[in-house]
Enzyme design. Structure first.
Site, mmCIF file in Angstrom:
data_model
loop_
_atom_site.group_PDB
_atom_site.id
_atom_site.type_symbol
_atom_site.label_atom_id
_atom_site.label_comp_id
_atom_site.label_asym_id
_atom_site.label_seq_id
_atom_site.Cartn_x
_atom_site.Cartn_y
_atom_site.Cartn_z
ATOM 1 N NE ARG A 1 6.197 -3.634 -7.667
ATOM 2 C CZ ARG A 1 5.756 -4.412 -6.515
ATOM 3 N NH1 ARG A 1 4.849 -5.401 -6.753
ATOM 4 N NH2 ARG A 1 6.261 -4.000 -5.479
ATOM 5 C CE1 TYR B 1 10.864 -4.569 25.443
ATOM 6 C CE2 TYR B 1 9.509 -2.802 26.117
ATOM 7 C CZ TYR B 1 9.561 -3.921 25.492
ATOM 8 O OH TYR B 1 8.335 -4.664 24.946
ATOM 9 C CE LYS C 1 10.464 0.585 -0.172
ATOM 10 N NZ LYS C 1 9.732 -0.110 0.837
ATOM 11 C CG PHE D 1 4.010 -9.545 -5.744
ATOM 12 C CD1 PHE D 1 2.663 -9.010 -5.268
ATOM 13 C CD2 PHE D 1 5.200 -9.012 -5.389
ATOM 14 C CE1 PHE D 1 2.787 -8.087 -4.115
ATOM 15 C CE2 PHE D 1 5.074 -8.097 -4.457
ATOM 16 C CZ PHE D 1 3.984 -7.544 -3.741
ATOM 17 C CG ASP E 1 3.626 5.312 0.733
ATOM 18 O OD1 ASP E 1 4.749 5.589 1.243
ATOM 19 O OD2 ASP E 1 3.024 4.318 0.185
ATOM 20 C CG PHE F 1 2.547 -0.027 -2.669
ATOM 21 C CD1 PHE F 1 3.572 -0.137 -3.668
ATOM 22 C CD2 PHE F 1 3.037 -0.679 -1.679
ATOM 23 C CE1 PHE F 1 4.612 -1.129 -3.827
ATOM 24 C CE2 PHE F 1 4.227 -1.889 -1.395
ATOM 25 C CZ PHE F 1 4.894 -1.853 -2.722
ATOM 26 C CB THR F 2 1.516 -4.509 -3.415
ATOM 27 O OG1 THR F 2 2.453 -4.051 -2.858
ATOM 28 C CG2 THR F 2 1.764 -4.614 -4.767
HETATM 29 N N1 F0G Z 1 4.401 2.071 0.031
HETATM 30 C C1 F0G Z 1 5.311 2.215 -1.027
HETATM 31 C C2 F0G Z 1 5.130 3.223 -2.097
HETATM 32 C C3 F0G Z 1 6.389 1.204 -1.221
HETATM 33 O O1 F0G Z 1 7.087 1.351 -2.257
HETATM 34 C C4 F0G Z 1 6.488 0.057 -0.211
HETATM 35 C C5 F0G Z 1 7.576 -0.840 -0.378
HETATM 36 C C6 F0G Z 1 5.838 0.370 0.837
HETATM 37 C C7 F0G Z 1 4.607 1.415 1.035
HETATM 38 C C8 F0G Z 1 5.670 -0.776 2.097
HETATM 39 O O2 F0G Z 1 6.990 -0.507 2.836
HETATM 40 O O3 F0G Z 1 8.413 -2.776 2.519
HETATM 41 O O4 F0G Z 1 8.697 -1.155 4.182
HETATM 42 O O5 F0G Z 1 6.790 -2.571 4.158
HETATM 43 N N2 F0G Z 1 7.955 -1.132 -1.398
HETATM 44 C C9 F0G Z 1 8.985 -2.263 -1.913
HETATM 45 C C10 F0G Z 1 9.034 -2.198 -3.283
HETATM 46 C C11 F0G Z 1 8.803 -3.463 -1.326
HETATM 47 O O6 F0G Z 1 9.854 -3.112 -3.609
HETATM 48 O O7 F0G Z 1 8.822 -1.328 -4.053
HETATM 49 P P1 F0G Z 1 7.706 -1.803 3.376
#
Ligand code: F0G
Length: 461
Positions: A386, A76, A262, A452, A219, A128-129
């Site tokens: 997108r 832990y 990624k 989305f 990022d 980014f979303t």
């Molecule tokens: N920043 C970027 C540029 C991303 O592409 C993503 C995730 C995140 C942050 C968030 O990371 O998913 O580990 O919480 N992108 C995925 C995509 C979901 O399909 O582009 P996460």
């Protein structure tokens, strides 16, 4: 003698295990699509043939990563695996303090809560979303400072991830540097189509932000892919190793959020990194509220083991050449069929320009959402919207209308073959042939956050 002007890349690995895919009929896909409300996120993966929804968590791990998995220390507190991951982050990225999180957005949540105050401005090289939502939930306002070229799908500028320093300067003049806790810099900008920022631009930004006492938060989700483009395109870096370019990028920033799902070649994981003790201390405290103790942050020991190995594999020059090479192959193939795509071809996927593909549809008829549905119907290839659906609504409820209305063909790392790429491109060509007959969609269900993922649609009559 064969006349070759360029030698081909090939995968620097071979297959040891395979996963069988289910083939479906068009009638089965039509049913699945309807049930999913024309949203590829709501399809069951069992109904998908080639899955290009995302490159996130869909990587194939190496035998070294799987062996490391078995050595995971599930203590832990103070797990050996945490220290291995911490060592890898320090060695390859150079940040001083790290906090593991279950994925990227968890790091974004913690960082946004610590650094952003109500009324703050957070400039970034395109949104980014999840990143923007966490900034907004913390009381901040995102401002896009990416160069204009990034919003033009056909502009071939080699560094469409660059920051327009003039745009940043006007924000500093308007609001004052004290209102800007940090500039958020994504490497290989996802929403622009996987486009890199140049080292020259990052250095200029560093100089400017130093002068005004503003942090740069990185990022770094796709930093190694960005480094590959710098090596290929930027003067002075032709002979540099990706490993060294990655470290140099990180050295120009003050902290980072990372989705290891990624670049770092794992299926789950991420971290928050900072060079500031005070920020670290607060994050170390906050992570226990949302994720878990600061030496596991929502991850199993084995996940941290796999990340440590994945980070090392991700900065290998041969790996990136094949990774980005495969994406480029798919993009070039689509171009041969006359498909309008974002240029230059990006690092993690090919982005089809849905506005140019379906010019008879207005943005309110969701051209990218429509196109993703049609491609799935044709071949079982799953892609993602997108565009206006992903962009969501402003805090005041109005729709964001992004210039880019794209369908993303995201390539998982080390998963598919060149023959898969051929089949994908042929499917897009088939849909392109009948594009004039394609009708748009209407949204019939809209969730409050990140719509989305779960929105539902019906075909327009
Ligand atoms: N920043 C970027 C540029 C991303 O592409 C993503 C995730 C995140 C942050 C968030 O990371 O998913 O580990 O919480 N992108 C995925 C995509 C979901 O399909 O582009 P996460």
């Amino acid at each position: 003698m064969a006349k070759l002007d360029k030698r081909s890349w090939a995968e620097p690995y071979k297959m040891k295990m395979v996963e069988l895919l289910k083939m479906t009929t068009k009638a089965q896909r039509a049913k699945a699509l309807k049930e999913a409300g024309f949203n590829t996120f709501l399809l069951h993966s069992d109904d998908v043939y080639i899955d290009l929804l995302t490159d996130s968590g869909t990587n194939a791990m190496s035998d070294d990563q799987w062996s490391a998995f078995m050595t995971g220390d599930e203590a832990y507190a103070g797990s050996k695996s945490f220290y291995k991951m911490e060592k890898a982050v320090k060695e390859y990225y150079g940040y001083k303090y790290i906090i593991p999180t279950h994925q990227g957005r968890a790091a974004e949540n913690i960082l946004s809560q610590i650094l952003i105050k109500k009324g703050d401005i957070v400039p970034g090289n395109m949104y980014f979303t999840t990143t923007r939502l966490h900034q907004e939930l913390a009381g901040g306002k995102f401002e896009d400072i990416i160069i204009d070229e990034a919003h033009d799908a056909s502009n071939e500028f080699p560094f469409k991830g660059n920051v327009d320093l003039g745009k940043l300067e006007s924000l500093v003049k308007k609001h004052g540097a004290a209102k800007i806790p940090y500039v958020c810099i994504a490497t290989n900008v996802n929403m622009a189509g996987g486009q890199p920022i140049s080292m020259e631009n990052l250095k200029a930004l560093r100089k400017y932000t130093h002068k005004h006492g503003i942090r740069i938060i990185h990022d770094m989700t796709r930093v190694a892919e960005n480094a590959y483009f710098i090596q290929q395109r930027e003067k002075g870096y032709e002979k540099a190793k990706i490993k060294d370019i990655v470290k140099e990028i990180c050295s120009l920033t003050d902290g980072a959020t990372m989705s290891a799902k990624k670049d770092a070649l794992v299926n789950i994981g991420g971290f928050l990194a900072t060079n500031e003790w005070d920020v670290f201390e607060e994050a170390r405290n906050l992570v226990v509220v949302y994720e878990g103790l600061h030496t596991y942050g929502g991850l199993a020991g084995r996940d941290m083991e796999a990340i440590a190995v994945g980070i090392k594999e991700s900065v290998n020059d041969f790996h990136q050449r094949a990774r980005v090479g495969q994406v480029e192959y798919l993009g070039m193939k689509m171009e041969q069929y006359g498909i309008p795509i974002v240029k230059p071809i990006g690092g993690h996927g090919v982005f089809v320009d849905a506005k140019a593909f379906l010019p008879h549809l207005t943005q309110d008829q969701f051209p990218a959402q429509t196109l993703a549905a049609e491609i799935y119907l044709d071949s079982g290839v799953r892609t993602m919207e997108r565009g206006v659906v992903s962009a969501g609504r402003k805090p005041n409820g109005e729709n964001y209308y992004p210039k880019l209305e794209l369908v993303r063909f995201t390539i998982p790392r080390r998963v598919y073959t060149q023959a898969h790429m051929d089949v994908i491109a042929e499917s897009v060509a088939m849909v392109y042939d009948k594009r004039k007959k394609i009708k748009g969609l209407k949204m019939v269900y809209e969730p409050k956050y990140l719509r989305f993922f779960q929105a539902k649609f019906e075909r327009l009559k």
